[in-house]
Design a protein around this motif. Structure first.
Motif, PDB file in Angstrom:
ATOM      1  N   HIS A 137      53.062  -1.405 -67.687  1.00  0.00           N
ATOM      2  CA  HIS A 137      53.222  -0.033 -68.160  1.00  0.00           C
ATOM      3  C   HIS A 137      54.475   0.599 -67.569  1.00  0.00           C
ATOM      4  O   HIS A 137      55.032   1.548 -68.137  1.00  0.00           O
ATOM      5  CB  HIS A 137      51.984   0.781 -67.766  1.00  0.00           C
ATOM      6  CG  HIS A 137      51.963   2.165 -68.319  1.00  0.00           C
ATOM      7  ND1 HIS A 137      51.940   2.425 -69.670  1.00  0.00           N
ATOM      8  CD2 HIS A 137      51.976   3.378 -67.698  1.00  0.00           C
ATOM      9  CE1 HIS A 137      51.936   3.735 -69.867  1.00  0.00           C
ATOM     10  NE2 HIS A 137      51.953   4.330 -68.693  1.00  0.00           N
ATOM     11  N   ASP A 142      44.871  -1.584 -68.376  1.00  0.00           N
ATOM     12  CA  ASP A 142      43.888  -0.693 -68.998  1.00  0.00           C
ATOM     13  C   ASP A 142      44.520   0.681 -69.197  1.00  0.00           C
ATOM     14  O   ASP A 142      44.738   1.428 -68.238  1.00  0.00           O
ATOM     15  CB  ASP A 142      42.656  -0.585 -68.108  1.00  0.00           C
ATOM     16  CG  ASP A 142      41.514   0.168 -68.779  1.00  0.00           C
ATOM     17  OD1 ASP A 142      41.737   0.760 -69.863  1.00  0.00           O
ATOM     18  OD2 ASP A 142      40.405   0.157 -68.237  1.00  0.00           O
ATOM     19  N   TYR A 143      44.836   1.016 -70.450  1.00  0.00           N
ATOM     20  CA  TYR A 143      45.485   2.294 -70.738  1.00  0.00           C
ATOM     21  C   TYR A 143      44.572   3.486 -70.461  1.00  0.00           C
ATOM     22  O   TYR A 143      45.042   4.595 -70.258  1.00  0.00           O
ATOM     23  CB  TYR A 143      45.946   2.324 -72.202  1.00  0.00           C
ATOM     24  CG  TYR A 143      47.131   1.432 -72.468  1.00  0.00           C
ATOM     25  CD1 TYR A 143      48.427   1.921 -72.346  1.00  0.00           C
ATOM     26  CD2 TYR A 143      46.963   0.089 -72.802  1.00  0.00           C
ATOM     27  CE1 TYR A 143      49.527   1.097 -72.561  1.00  0.00           C
ATOM     28  CE2 TYR A 143      48.060  -0.738 -73.027  1.00  0.00           C
ATOM     29  CZ  TYR A 143      49.335  -0.228 -72.904  1.00  0.00           C
ATOM     30  OH  TYR A 143      50.404  -1.044 -73.106  1.00  0.00           O
ATOM     31  N   ARG A 144      43.275   3.259 -70.461  1.00  0.00           N
ATOM     32  CA  ARG A 144      42.343   4.362 -70.202  1.00  0.00           C
ATOM     33  C   ARG A 144      42.378   4.795 -68.741  1.00  0.00           C
ATOM     34  O   ARG A 144      42.392   5.987 -68.436  1.00  0.00           O
ATOM     35  CB  ARG A 144      40.927   3.936 -70.580  1.00  0.00           C
ATOM     36  CG  ARG A 144      40.741   3.615 -72.056  1.00  0.00           C
ATOM     37  CD  ARG A 144      39.374   2.991 -72.282  1.00  0.00           C
ATOM     38  NE  ARG A 144      39.164   2.599 -73.671  1.00  0.00           N
ATOM     39  CZ  ARG A 144      38.152   1.850 -74.083  1.00  0.00           C
ATOM     40  NH1 ARG A 144      37.255   1.429 -73.213  1.00  0.00           N
ATOM     41  NH2 ARG A 144      38.036   1.529 -75.359  1.00  0.00           N
ATOM     42  N   SER A 145      42.365   3.826 -67.843  1.00  0.00           N
ATOM     43  CA  SER A 145      42.293   4.128 -66.413  1.00  0.00           C
ATOM     44  C   SER A 145      43.654   4.112 -65.727  1.00  0.00           C
ATOM     45  O   SER A 145      43.783   4.574 -64.588  1.00  0.00           O
ATOM     46  CB  SER A 145      41.377   3.118 -65.716  1.00  0.00           C
ATOM     47  OG  SER A 145      41.944   1.812 -65.760  1.00  0.00           O
ATOM     48  N   ASP A 178      39.100  -0.306 -79.797  1.00  0.00           N
ATOM     49  CA  ASP A 178      38.378   0.276 -78.670  1.00  0.00           C
ATOM     50  C   ASP A 178      37.642  -0.771 -77.849  1.00  0.00           C
ATOM     51  O   ASP A 178      36.967  -0.430 -76.878  1.00  0.00           O
ATOM     52  CB  ASP A 178      37.374   1.318 -79.175  1.00  0.00           C
ATOM     53  CG  ASP A 178      38.064   2.540 -79.768  1.00  0.00           C
ATOM     54  OD1 ASP A 178      39.189   2.842 -79.317  1.00  0.00           O
ATOM     55  OD2 ASP A 178      37.495   3.168 -80.669  1.00  0.00           O
ATOM     56  N   ASN A 219      33.115  -2.934 -74.141  1.00  0.00           N
ATOM     57  CA  ASN A 219      33.735  -1.644 -74.429  1.00  0.00           C
ATOM     58  C   ASN A 219      34.576  -1.145 -73.258  1.00  0.00           C
ATOM     59  O   ASN A 219      35.231  -0.120 -73.355  1.00  0.00           O
ATOM     60  CB  ASN A 219      32.659  -0.614 -74.771  1.00  0.00           C
ATOM     61  CG  ASN A 219      31.965  -0.922 -76.085  1.00  0.00           C
ATOM     62  OD1 ASN A 219      32.594  -1.388 -77.034  1.00  0.00           O
ATOM     63  ND2 ASN A 219      30.669  -0.668 -76.145  1.00  0.00           N
ATOM     64  N   SER A 220      34.536  -1.886 -72.147  1.00  0.00           N
ATOM     65  CA  SER A 220      35.303  -1.531 -70.959  1.00  0.00           C
ATOM     66  C   SER A 220      35.981  -2.775 -70.420  1.00  0.00           C
ATOM     67  O   SER A 220      35.399  -3.867 -70.443  1.00  0.00           O
ATOM     68  CB  SER A 220      34.375  -0.944 -69.885  1.00  0.00           C
ATOM     69  OG  SER A 220      35.048  -0.806 -68.652  1.00  0.00           O
ATOM     70  N   ARG A 232      43.024  -6.485 -75.796  1.00  0.00           N
ATOM     71  CA  ARG A 232      42.426  -5.280 -76.376  1.00  0.00           C
ATOM     72  C   ARG A 232      42.415  -5.412 -77.883  1.00  0.00           C
ATOM     73  O   ARG A 232      43.373  -5.872 -78.503  1.00  0.00           O
ATOM     74  CB  ARG A 232      43.213  -4.038 -75.967  1.00  0.00           C
ATOM     75  CG  ARG A 232      42.505  -2.734 -76.352  1.00  0.00           C
ATOM     76  CD  ARG A 232      43.247  -1.546 -75.837  1.00  0.00           C
ATOM     77  NE  ARG A 232      44.571  -1.416 -76.427  1.00  0.00           N
ATOM     78  CZ  ARG A 232      45.281  -0.284 -76.446  1.00  0.00           C
ATOM     79  NH1 ARG A 232      44.793   0.795 -75.873  1.00  0.00           N
ATOM     80  NH2 ARG A 232      46.469  -0.247 -76.994  1.00  0.00           N
TER      81      ARG A 232
END
Length: 318
Positions: free
Chosen positions: A87, A141-144, A208, A232-233, A205
């Motif tokens: 990233h 992980d773009y979410r975290s 979702d 999902n995670s 990924r």
């Protein structure tokens, strides 16, 4: 006073459709270069790189000589090199440093040519019964905003129900640690326990969801095939592993690319000393295209990422 915007669901779906179409058009107009990182022999001479413009035919760079010599670990090997574009824009690489150590290798680069000082990460040093750390990989992980590094380890005395005397009684499960900066790391945890001896996990990924491609390492009766699990995670829990996506041959070391709307999984047919591949559009039905792919002679357990034409030109010049 807070102002809330109401956006109709149809508008959201249409926006994502436009983004998907735009991405597909750009991919066709500016097709990526597929870069394959791999090792040869036992990994003594380090990192090898090959490239492809179509995702099927790979050509060795630097006359198939090493781009980076291994310097860490007791055995100083560089097996199973996994490179991702982080990233932060840098390339981050992990690898197997030894058959029997409790650590993995790590280095980063801005250009795939000049690398930082290699580090030996003691990810299983706290486990007295750990026998090894094999085939580490990294997924962002773009979410975290975290990177997850994961690998296969055999812990003596763990999971005795799947212990087998064959092949040195290895009995692996997948473990992981997370980091945001590759300076500090979370405590190691168990990532996946599928109820069988499992190695060579790689995670992609898909919308979702996260898809884990893995090897069923069961020896008696022999499996030695690739399967999928979903979550999902990124850190799980992952589903029960599905049916094999590879054939009667023994396969390991999966790595995955997306050719616009086509998934392609490359893998090492290690008993046949060659590389194979399967493709799918839906992650359910798979077609064997092993006769259509080509890799440099002696390629072992590689991983694939995409680079630009400019980055390829620098590698070719080097």
């Amino acid at each position: 006073m807070a102002i809330r915007l109401f956006i109709p669901l149809k508008t959201v779906h249409f926006t994502f459709f436009l983004l998907f179409v735009a991405g597909s058009v750009l991919a066709q107009k500016y097709p990526p270069i597929y870069l394959f990182s791999y090792f040869k022999g036992n990994g003594e001479d380090g990192l090898h790189l090959a490239y492809s413009t179509d995702g099927y035919q790979y050509q060795a760079l630097k006359r198939d000589s090493s781009f980076l010599k291994p310097t860490v670990g007791q055995d100083k090997l560089m097996r199973d090199p996994c490179i991702i574009r982080g990233h932060d824009g840098r390339f981050h690489m992990v690898w197997t440093v030894s058959w029997k150590e409790k650590s993995i290798g790590y280095a980063s680069s801005a250009d795939l040519i000049h690398w930082t000082e290699q580090q030996n990460l003691p990810v299983m040093a706290h486990e007295e019964g750990a026998r090894n750390c094999w085939a580490p990989e990294i997924t962002y992980d773009y979410r975290s905003g975290q990177y997850m590094i994961y690998w296969a380890t055999t812990l003596m005395g763990k999971f005795p129900e799947t212990q087998d005397a064959a092949e040195n009684a290895y009995n692996h499960r997948i473990y992981y640690t997370t980091t945001t900066d590759f300076n500090s790391y979370s405590p190691t945890k168990l990532l996946y326990e599928p109820g069988f001896n499992v190695i060579d996990a790689t995670i992609q990924r898909n919308g979702d969801q996260f898809v884990m491609f893995l090897k069923d390492e069961t020896r008696t009766p022999p499996q030695k095939n690739l399967r999928l699990a979903f979550s999902n995670s990124l850190t799980g829990p992952y589903s029960k592993a599905g049916s094999p996506i590879t054939g009667k041959y023994w396969a390991e070391g999966p790595t995955v690319a997306k050719l616009i709307d086509l998934w392609i999984v490359y893998f090492d047919k290690y008993t046949e000393h060659t590389y194979g591949a399967v493709t799918s559009t839906d992650l359910k039905t798979w077609t064997d295209v092993s006769d259509k792919v080509s890799f440099p002679k002696g390629t072992r357990h590689g991983t694939v990422l995409t680079i630009t034409k400019e980055e390829l030109a620098r590698l070719q010049k080097h």
